[in-house]
Enzyme design. Structure first.
Site, PDB file in Angstrom:
ATOM      1  CB  CYS A  53      11.808  27.839  27.945  1.00  0.00           C
ATOM      2  SG  CYS A  53      13.307  27.994  28.933  1.00  0.00           S
TER       3      CYS A  53
ATOM      4  CG  HIS B  14       9.877  32.057  29.635  1.00  0.00           C
ATOM      5  ND1 HIS B  14       9.117  30.937  29.907  1.00  0.00           N
ATOM      6  CD2 HIS B  14      11.172  31.682  29.779  1.00  0.00           C
ATOM      7  CE1 HIS B  14       9.901  29.926  30.224  1.00  0.00           C
ATOM      8  NE2 HIS B  14      11.160  30.351  30.154  1.00  0.00           N
TER       9      HIS B  14
ATOM     10  CD  GLU C 258       5.838  32.106  29.308  1.00  0.00           C
ATOM     11  OE1 GLU C 258       6.197  32.253  28.124  1.00  0.00           O
ATOM     12  OE2 GLU C 258       6.574  31.592  30.184  1.00  0.00           O
TER      13      GLU C 258
END
Ligand code: MN
Length: 236
Positions: free
Chosen positions: A105, A210, A212
């Site tokens: 990001c 993202h 994660e």
């Protein structure tokens, strides 16, 4: 030995913090995390000296003066000047030491600005035909928002495979002009660059989404963290 990954972290008016999902993804891949705070910017070289990898996480915006612009009238965000000063110093140190760099990001945006690229200060204002790239109010961070097409013969493709994959999207800014030494590794259908890499550097990869938050939905994103942590273990 467990590689030590130096990570930047987010802030609000009360605290510095790293989202648990980032930590979990790195730790599951076999890395140990240490956080760099903005006050450590003058000591970036010393921090990098002890690190095996640099992990640039999400956060607030880069002041547009760093890419030769004034704040636009439509700009509606939060600028974190100390954060970019830190990231700039850490990127310089990491490049000098040739350690792996992974950005998510803001991390992707920091790398693009560092290498001479520019950003859309606000995607919605500057690209009226763009897909929605921000998270709807109240939606969980793993909400799949738009597809990205992963380009063949990129490092990203070698790690997660080619094709079109739906990802989450939690960014109001994005790459306007890609930095000269970065390669676009994934594109959204509206043309926005969603992943970059530097093919001539040992390991430099960044994504605008993202991953994660998506490791439970799609196991391929675990491979991305594994590839980064493996690269920190097997440095040239
Ligand atoms: Mn997006």
């Amino acid at each position: 030995m467990t590689p030590l990954i130096l990570a930047t972290c987010d802030t609000n008016d009360r605290q510095y913090y790293l989202g648990r999902a980032y930590a979990r993804a790195i730790e599951h891949a076999g890395g140990a995390l240490a956080l760099a705070l903005p006050s450590a910017a003058p000591s970036a070289a010393a921090l990098i000296e002890g690190a095996d990898g640099l992990f640039l996480t999400g956060g607030d915006d880069i002041h547009p003066r760093h890419y030769g612009e004034e704040i636009a009238p439509y700009y509606d965000g939060t600028i974190d000047e100390p954060r970019y000063e830190l990231e700039r110093a850490l990127i310089a140190g990491a490049l000098a030491k040739q350690i792996p760099i992974f950005g998510i990001c803001l991390g992707l945006q920091s790398l693009n600005v560092y290498f001479g690229g520019t950003l859309h200060q606000d995607i919605r204002a500057q690209l009226p035909g763009a897909l929605p790239h921000t998270l709807p109010a109240g939606a969980p961070r793993d909400t799949l928002a738009h597809p990205v097409a992963i380009r063949e013969e990129t490092r990203l493709a070698a790690i997660v495979g080619t094709g079109t994959i739906r990802v989450n999207s939690i960014h109001h800014q994005g790459i306007k002009r890609l930095a000269p030494n970065l390669l676009a590794a994934a594109l959204a259908p509206d043309g926005l660059v969603e992943a970059v890499e530097n093919p001539s550097y040992p390991f430099l990869l960044a994504v605008q989404w993202h991953p994660e938050e998506l490791t439970a939905i799609n196991p391929r994103w675990k491979k991305l963290f594994a590839a980064f942590v493996d690269a920190t273990k097997n440095r040239p």
